[in-house]
Design an enzyme around this catalytic site. Structure first.
Site, mmCIF file in Angstrom:
data_model
loop_
_atom_site.group_PDB
_atom_site.id
_atom_site.type_symbol
_atom_site.label_atom_id
_atom_site.label_comp_id
_atom_site.label_asym_id
_atom_site.label_seq_id
_atom_site.Cartn_x
_atom_site.Cartn_y
_atom_site.Cartn_z
ATOM 1 N N LYS A 8 7.858 10.676 12.100
ATOM 2 C CA LYS A 8 6.939 10.953 10.781
ATOM 3 C C LYS A 8 5.967 11.776 11.244
ATOM 4 O O LYS A 8 5.011 11.041 12.146
ATOM 5 C CB LYS A 8 6.938 9.610 10.182
ATOM 6 C CG LYS A 8 5.902 9.610 8.876
ATOM 7 C CD LYS A 8 5.984 8.374 8.284
ATOM 8 C CE LYS A 8 4.937 8.574 6.913
ATOM 9 N NZ LYS A 8 3.932 7.643 6.597
ATOM 10 N N ASP B 234 5.556 -2.783 11.866
ATOM 11 C CA ASP B 234 6.443 -1.610 11.898
ATOM 12 C C ASP B 234 7.931 -2.502 11.860
ATOM 13 O O ASP B 234 8.178 -3.386 12.429
ATOM 14 C CB ASP B 234 6.638 -0.636 12.905
ATOM 15 C CG ASP B 234 5.574 0.373 12.828
ATOM 16 O OD1 ASP B 234 5.028 0.238 11.697
ATOM 17 O OD2 ASP B 234 5.194 0.924 13.910
ATOM 18 N N HIS C 267 -0.890 -3.313 11.133
ATOM 19 C CA HIS C 267 -2.010 -2.057 11.569
ATOM 20 C C HIS C 267 -2.047 -1.392 10.235
ATOM 21 O O HIS C 267 -1.222 -1.263 9.424
ATOM 22 C CB HIS C 267 -1.365 -1.411 12.820
ATOM 23 C CG HIS C 267 -0.064 -0.928 12.725
ATOM 24 N ND1 HIS C 267 0.957 -1.550 12.784
ATOM 25 C CD2 HIS C 267 0.680 0.495 12.182
ATOM 26 C CE1 HIS C 267 2.210 -0.916 12.790
ATOM 27 N NE2 HIS C 267 1.649 0.205 12.079
#
Length: 376
Positions: free
Chosen positions: A220, A241, A295
């Site tokens: 990405k 993630d 994050h």
């Protein structure tokens, strides 16, 4: 190549329009604004205040014939994975000139006119997630992220769809293929180190998540335009993630923030390194020993930020994620229930939807609570 389609305006168009205030749908709620600000300013503040920094680990020692040197490397990676869940890796083995080419072809693609990029537009509503896109208002709050992106599978080669990959710049395909091959070697090395850190056989973690044949690498490219109000917007909202590992390359402009010890810490840009995140998949397999860190991405007023994030994911239905039996004891019982990778994705999406709906309901209740009583 995909046919040209009509889509919602890109963030790049907004940024180039000369607006001084961002549209309301990009404004983050007050509770998300802790340590939120211009990324360039946040870095300066951190340096001045002596905030603890994301660790830097040197992978060169893992290839050493000296046992102590090799174990020192393993211990440093293990410590970073346990305490932070994120690290800068130096001496990773990918040639710097190749990384420069990756940066160059990615920037050249985003420098193309919007109309040309739109030829590669994805269509999330129909399930076509690969291609050029922007965040949809797909949660109850309708909040958007200050980024455009290009997303596609880059490894294994036999599973990629080159018809989706940009043909302009002309060397994009070849450069990205080379990058994927080199990075795949680094992925195996990191998984070997992390396996040994858990006192498992070296190949254990890689085998558990699909091995060379089935482990997917999704790229990405995130494009964050300059933002007139970086203290109100996010390039990417806070998340962990779902991957096993995530690798991040950037164009030298900071923006990554990680949440540790009740505060957000902005990652500096360290030349010659890449950033690696532990993802949910490894947190589950390690029974929580390795941390999948929360994050997010900041934006800034002065510089465009581009990052290249590669997510290493197991096959969605083949692999059942559960704490490895070697790591489950009476003293350390399993912290996670078994699920396929697809089920894990669905669980996260469901929880996110529930949270967004609860937040929207609370906001509506607060507004209604302050309305004058119509009967008085």
């Amino acid at each position: 190549m995909a046919a040209k389609v009509s889509v919602a305006p890109r963030v790049e168009i907004l940024a180039q329009s000369g607006i001084e205030s961002i549209p309301t749908e990009y404004v983050r709620p007050v509770e998300e604004r802790q340590d939120l600000g211009d990324a360039l300013e946040e870095i300066k503040k951190q340096i001045a205040s002596g905030v603890p920094q994301i660790p830097v680990v040197d992978l060169k020692g893992f290839d050493s014939d000296d046992h102590e040197t090799k174990m020192a490397c393993i211990d440093s990676v293990k410590k970073a994975a346990e305490e932070w869940g994120v690290m800068h890796i130096a001496n990773h083995g990918i040639p710097e000139d190749l990384l420069e080419k990756v940066r160059e072809v990615g920037k050249k693609f985003f420098d193309l006119p919007i109309e040309q990029k739109e030829q590669y537009a994805n269509d999330q509503a129909s399930g076509k997630i690969q291609g050029y896109g922007s965040k949809l208002a797909n949660n109850a709050s309708g909040q958007l992220e200050w980024e455009d992106y290009f997303f596609h599978l880059i490894y294994p080669v036999d599973k990629t769809d080159l018809s989706i990959w940009p043909r302009d710049p002309s060397d994009y395909v070849e450069v990205t293929k080379q990058f994927a091959e080199h990075l795949r070697t680094v992925v195996s090395k990191m998984l070997s180190i992390l396996s040994i850190g858990l006192e498992l056989e070296e190949a254990k973690l890689e085998r558990e998540i699909g091995g060379k044949e089935d482990l997917l690498m999704q790229l990405k490219i995130n494009y964050y335009p300059k933002c007139p109000q970086p203290d109100l917007a996010l390039g990417v909202e806070a998340h962990t993630d779902i991957s096993s590992l995530s690798f991040i390359l950037h164009n030298g402009v900071p923006g990554l923030q990680v949440y540790k010890d009740n505060r957000w810490i902005t990652a500096p840009c360290i030349p010659g390194t890449m950033i690696v995140h532990i993802g949910d998949t490894l947190e589950i397999l390690s029974n929580g020993k390795y941390k999948s860190i929360l994050h997010r991405g900041l934006v800034n007023k002065e510089k465009v930020r581009i990052s290249w994030a590669v997510f290493c994911e197991p096959p969605r239905e083949k692999v059942v994620l559960r704490p490895l039996e070697e790591l489950v004891t009476d003293e350390t019982p399993a912290k996670f229930t078994p699920r396929t990778f697809q089920e894990h994705i669905e669980q996260k999406l469901f929880k996110k939807k529930q949270a967004a709906e609860a937040a929207a309901a609370a906001a509506a209740q607060a507004v209604n609570g302050h309305k004058p009583d119509a009967t008085n």
